[in-house]
Write a protein that holds these residues in place. Structure first.
Motif, PDB file in Angstrom:
ATOM      1  N   THR A  13       0.865  -1.181   0.000  1.00 52.01           N
ATOM      2  CA  THR A  13       0.000   0.000   0.000  1.00 52.01           C
ATOM      3  C   THR A  13       0.899   1.227   0.000  1.00 52.01           C
ATOM      4  OG1 THR A  13      -1.715  -1.173   1.233  1.00 52.01           O
ATOM      5  CG2 THR A  13      -1.802   1.224   1.262  1.00 52.01           C
ATOM      6  N   THR A  14       0.745   2.061  -0.993  1.00 52.92           N
ATOM      7  CA  THR A  14       1.564   3.270  -1.098  1.00 52.92           C
ATOM      8  C   THR A  14       1.003   4.348  -0.178  1.00 52.92           C
ATOM      9  OG1 THR A  14       0.258   4.221  -2.880  1.00 52.92           O
ATOM     10  CG2 THR A  14       2.083   2.750  -3.512  1.00 52.92           C
ATOM     11  N   PRO A  15       1.788   5.390   0.135  1.00 54.82           N
ATOM     12  CA  PRO A  15       1.266   6.492   0.948  1.00 54.82           C
ATOM     13  C   PRO A  15       0.009   7.128   0.345  1.00 54.82           C
ATOM     14  CG  PRO A  15       3.649   6.635   0.837  1.00 54.82           C
ATOM     15  CD  PRO A  15       3.237   5.539  -0.106  1.00 54.82           C
ATOM     16  N   VAL A  16      -0.033   7.277  -0.964  1.00 57.98           N
ATOM     17  CA  VAL A  16      -1.212   7.871  -1.612  1.00 57.98           C
ATOM     18  C   VAL A  16      -2.431   6.983  -1.385  1.00 57.98           C
ATOM     19  CG1 VAL A  16      -2.239   8.488  -3.838  1.00 57.98           C
ATOM     20  CG2 VAL A  16       0.134   9.110  -3.353  1.00 57.98           C
ATOM     21  N   GLN A  17      -2.268   5.672  -1.538  1.00 60.08           N
ATOM     22  CA  GLN A  17      -3.382   4.752  -1.305  1.00 60.08           C
ATOM     23  C   GLN A  17      -3.827   4.787   0.160  1.00 60.08           C
ATOM     24  OE1 GLN A  17      -1.444   1.227  -2.760  1.00 60.08           O
ATOM     25  NE2 GLN A  17      -2.658   1.225  -4.654  1.00 60.08           N
ATOM     26  N   ALA A  18      -2.878   4.921   1.074  1.00 58.67           N
ATOM     27  CA  ALA A  18      -3.216   4.991   2.496  1.00 58.67           C
ATOM     28  C   ALA A  18      -4.024   6.251   2.802  1.00 58.67           C
ATOM     29  CB  ALA A  18      -1.955   4.947   3.346  1.00 58.67           C
ATOM     30  N   TRP A  19      -3.638   7.383   2.173  1.00 57.60           N
ATOM     31  CA  TRP A  19      -4.411   8.619   2.384  1.00 57.60           C
ATOM     32  C   TRP A  19      -5.803   8.511   1.764  1.00 57.60           C
ATOM     33  CZ3 TRP A  19      -3.442  11.369   6.244  1.00 57.60           C
ATOM     34  CH2 TRP A  19      -2.143  11.659   6.666  1.00 57.60           C
ATOM     35  N   VAL A  20      -5.906   7.864   0.629  1.00 58.03           N
ATOM     36  CA  VAL A  20      -7.229   7.651   0.023  1.00 58.03           C
ATOM     37  C   VAL A  20      -8.077   6.768   0.942  1.00 58.03           C
ATOM     38  CG1 VAL A  20      -8.459   6.591  -1.929  1.00 58.03           C
ATOM     39  CG2 VAL A  20      -6.442   8.016  -2.354  1.00 58.03           C
ATOM     40  N   ALA A  21      -7.458   5.724   1.504  1.00 61.01           N
ATOM     41  CA  ALA A  21      -8.173   4.851   2.443  1.00 61.01           C
ATOM     42  C   ALA A  21      -8.657   5.651   3.644  1.00 61.01           C
ATOM     43  CB  ALA A  21      -7.278   3.700   2.881  1.00 61.01           C
TER      44      ALA A  21
END
Length: 195
Positions: A91-99
């Protein structure tokens, strides 16, 4: 997501209790029902409309406060852990922020939807509500299992879970409308009763 239950701070149980009083025929929430009086056990629809309007208003206002707290403190709390993720992680940082954004939005919607649950519990629709909750919880578990079997990342797992959270809120809204036959739609009960 656990803060959703904390943020309610008793409004749901208090709301369910006063709805139950009015549904049992109480003239006011601070006056007991006289079981021997004529017309007792007949719902006090005028009082129920006032309670519905008040609960709706409380949950709307608390929803905005909760959203602000969630965005400010939740984002602050997640800033460091998400920053430690590398671009090569599952999970990339961008995906984590979207989550995180998905969780924040759906949690606020679900919190505001607690209004429906309080109203349903107050008119003794608890068994129906719990049966539906159990079915949706099973659906959520199987969805999460499916995401994990398919080697989905954190974003996919969160999205899967939050879809069920939104579906549960919509289900409670449907049960509420089915139970009250649109009697307390927004246009009909806007009253905020300070009592």
């Amino acid at each position: 997501m656990g803060f959703q239950f904390f943020a309610d701070i008793g409004f749901g149980s208090t709301g369910a209790r006063v709805v139950a009083y009015a549904h049992a025929g109480a003239p006011e929430i601070d006056q007991p029902v006289d079981a021997t009086a004529p017309g007792s056990h007949t719902p006090n629809w005028e009082l129920l409309a006032r309670i519905a309007g008040t609960l709706r208003s409380i949950y709307a206002r608390l929803g905005w406060v909760f959203a602000l707290l969630l965005v400010v403190f939740g984002t602050w709390a997640l800033h460091r852990p998400i920053g430690l993720l590398s671009a090569e992680a599952t999970t990339t940082p961008v995906q984590a922020w979207v989550a995180w954004a998905i969780v924040a939005v759906t949690t606020v919607i679900a919190f505001r939807g607690n209004y429906y649950s309080a109203m349903l519990q107050g008119v003794n629709e608890i068994a129906t509500l719990r049966r539906w909750e159990a079915l949706f919880a099973c659906g959520s578990i199987f969805s999460a299992f499916g995401v994990l079997v398919a080697h989905g990342n954190l974003l996919a797992l969160i999205a899967s879970n939050q879809v069920w959270t939104l579906a549960s809120t919509l289900r409670n809204r449907w049960l509420y409308q089915k139970t009250f036959h649109h009697r307390f739609d927004v246009g009909r009960s806007r009253v905020f009763d300070r009592r």
